[in-house]
Design a protein around this motif. Sequence first.
Motif, PDB file in Angstrom:
ATOM      1  N   ASN A   9     -18.439 -23.379   7.725  1.00  0.00           N
ATOM      2  CA  ASN A   9     -17.092 -23.937   7.704  1.00  0.00           C
ATOM      3  C   ASN A   9     -17.169 -25.461   7.718  1.00  0.00           C
ATOM      4  O   ASN A   9     -17.454 -26.074   8.739  1.00  0.00           O
TER       5      ASN A   9
ATOM      6  N   SER B 224     -23.101 -23.634  10.681  1.00  0.00           N
ATOM      7  CA  SER B 224     -21.840 -23.048  10.249  1.00  0.00           C
ATOM      8  C   SER B 224     -21.674 -23.194   8.747  1.00  0.00           C
ATOM      9  O   SER B 224     -22.291 -24.051   8.108  1.00  0.00           O
TER      10      SER B 224
ATOM     11  N   TYR C  94     -11.675 -15.351  11.209  1.00  0.00           N
ATOM     12  CA  TYR C  94     -12.502 -14.620  10.246  1.00  0.00           C
ATOM     13  C   TYR C  94     -13.707 -13.949  10.901  1.00  0.00           C
ATOM     14  O   TYR C  94     -14.342 -14.500  11.809  1.00  0.00           O
ATOM     15  N   ASP C  95     -14.015 -12.738  10.413  1.00  0.00           N
ATOM     16  CA  ASP C  95     -15.206 -11.992  10.811  1.00  0.00           C
ATOM     17  C   ASP C  95     -16.066 -11.755   9.577  1.00  0.00           C
ATOM     18  O   ASP C  95     -15.591 -11.843   8.439  1.00  0.00           O
ATOM     19  N   PHE C  96     -17.348 -11.417   9.809  1.00  0.00           N
ATOM     20  CA  PHE C  96     -18.222 -11.027   8.705  1.00  0.00           C
ATOM     21  C   PHE C  96     -18.139  -9.519   8.525  1.00  0.00           C
ATOM     22  O   PHE C  96     -18.294  -8.751   9.476  1.00  0.00           O
TER      23      PHE C  96
ATOM     24  N   ARG D 106      -9.427 -11.536  10.120  1.00  0.00           N
ATOM     25  CA  ARG D 106      -9.243 -10.434  11.074  1.00  0.00           C
ATOM     26  C   ARG D 106      -7.795  -9.934  11.052  1.00  0.00           C
ATOM     27  O   ARG D 106      -6.866 -10.699  10.833  1.00  0.00           O
TER      28      ARG D 106
ATOM     29  N   ARG E 276     -14.999 -20.333  13.142  1.00  0.00           N
ATOM     30  CA  ARG E 276     -14.472 -19.138  12.482  1.00  0.00           C
ATOM     31  C   ARG E 276     -12.951 -19.178  12.353  1.00  0.00           C
ATOM     32  O   ARG E 276     -12.327 -18.236  11.889  1.00  0.00           O
TER      33      ARG E 276
ATOM     34  N   GLU F 228     -16.965 -13.056   4.584  1.00  0.00           N
ATOM     35  CA  GLU F 228     -16.014 -13.415   5.630  1.00  0.00           C
ATOM     36  C   GLU F 228     -14.622 -12.888   5.283  1.00  0.00           C
ATOM     37  O   GLU F 228     -14.101 -13.151   4.202  1.00  0.00           O
TER      38      GLU F 228
ATOM     39  N   ARG G 178      -9.585 -20.696  10.665  1.00  0.00           N
ATOM     40  CA  ARG G 178      -9.218 -21.256   9.371  1.00  0.00           C
ATOM     41  C   ARG G 178      -7.725 -21.608   9.376  1.00  0.00           C
ATOM     42  O   ARG G 178      -6.931 -21.022  10.107  1.00  0.00           O
TER      43      ARG G 178
END
Length: 337
Positions: free
Chosen positions: A136, A134, A161-163, A172, A216, A169, A218
């Motif tokens: 994160n 990760s 979060y998405d890529f 969303r 993912r 990142e 935050r």
Amino acid sequence: MANRENGRGRLLCLLEILKKETDAEHGLSTQDLITRLDEAGFPVNRKTLYDDIHALEDSSVPVEKSGGKVPKYYIEDREFEPDEIMLLIDAVESAGFLTEKKKASVIKKLKSLTSSAYAAQLNEQIHYIGRHSSTNANILYNVNTIRRAMAEKHPVRFLYYDFVYGQGEVARHGGMEYILHPFAMAWRNEFYYCIGGRPEQSEEGTAKIWSFRIDRMRQVKVDEKIKLSKPPKGFDVADYMEKSFSMYGGEPATVLLRFKRELLTQFYDRFEQSVKVFEDSRDKSYLLANVTVHVAPTFFSWVFQYGGGFSIAEPKDVKEKYEEHIRNAQDVQKGGC
């Protein structure tokens, strides 16, 4: 008082030397121990050393002594055996939710549970290939926050979060704050997931189960203003994970699978052995089984990987979705280079 404090320090130093440098195959003689203690700033004679060793034994420290002309002292009995430490190290390295830095830190601590000689052997045995990590660094903070929320009976709020290609990142839904009532946390396919309901943000209320990869998430925080909702009646974490196929969502459905008889082992690699299987009356070289799955691309990919060995017989709408999934994949392939 000074002599007393010096004696405590010497005992602790002796214990550290024995734990770090010795095991059943690597002991230290009386002279070795006197030298090590002297180097550490604790000069000692043989009589005092023997008294210290007896003091450790009286404190239930398992100091053992080998035979021979030059007896050696060592500690063999430890909380974890080398093979158990190896297992734990492999689990840590397999944890895709941890950063490389955190993995290295935890593995270093695990190696300290055995002697330096065994720790060196572990270094030679470890070969990690293709493992995820990760980015994160707050993953353990997230886990602890979720645990606290569950213990105190509150939901959590967070960004997800998405890529995105060219952007990295990205939060969303434009940075929407999610509210999740956590029912459980689970480790699957190298990642840590939080499973729960979203009654404030879902038309289905708590009836629908949601899962989020914790690495993912935050800005995770406990929402102390809301009381934690209960999971749906009969909710089972293990059953949910098995049916959701790697946590990629999709709607649950009962599907009739048809597969070659020789693939029964592969079938039970995926499903519980309590699932009943029966022969296809039209062709006894095939078997049939009704299974409950989450209808999603990951399920279709699992079916497809056996090159026709598995197929979806019923229901019609799921079968058509699978066929459409295959056609779309073929269209993409044709449009490639």
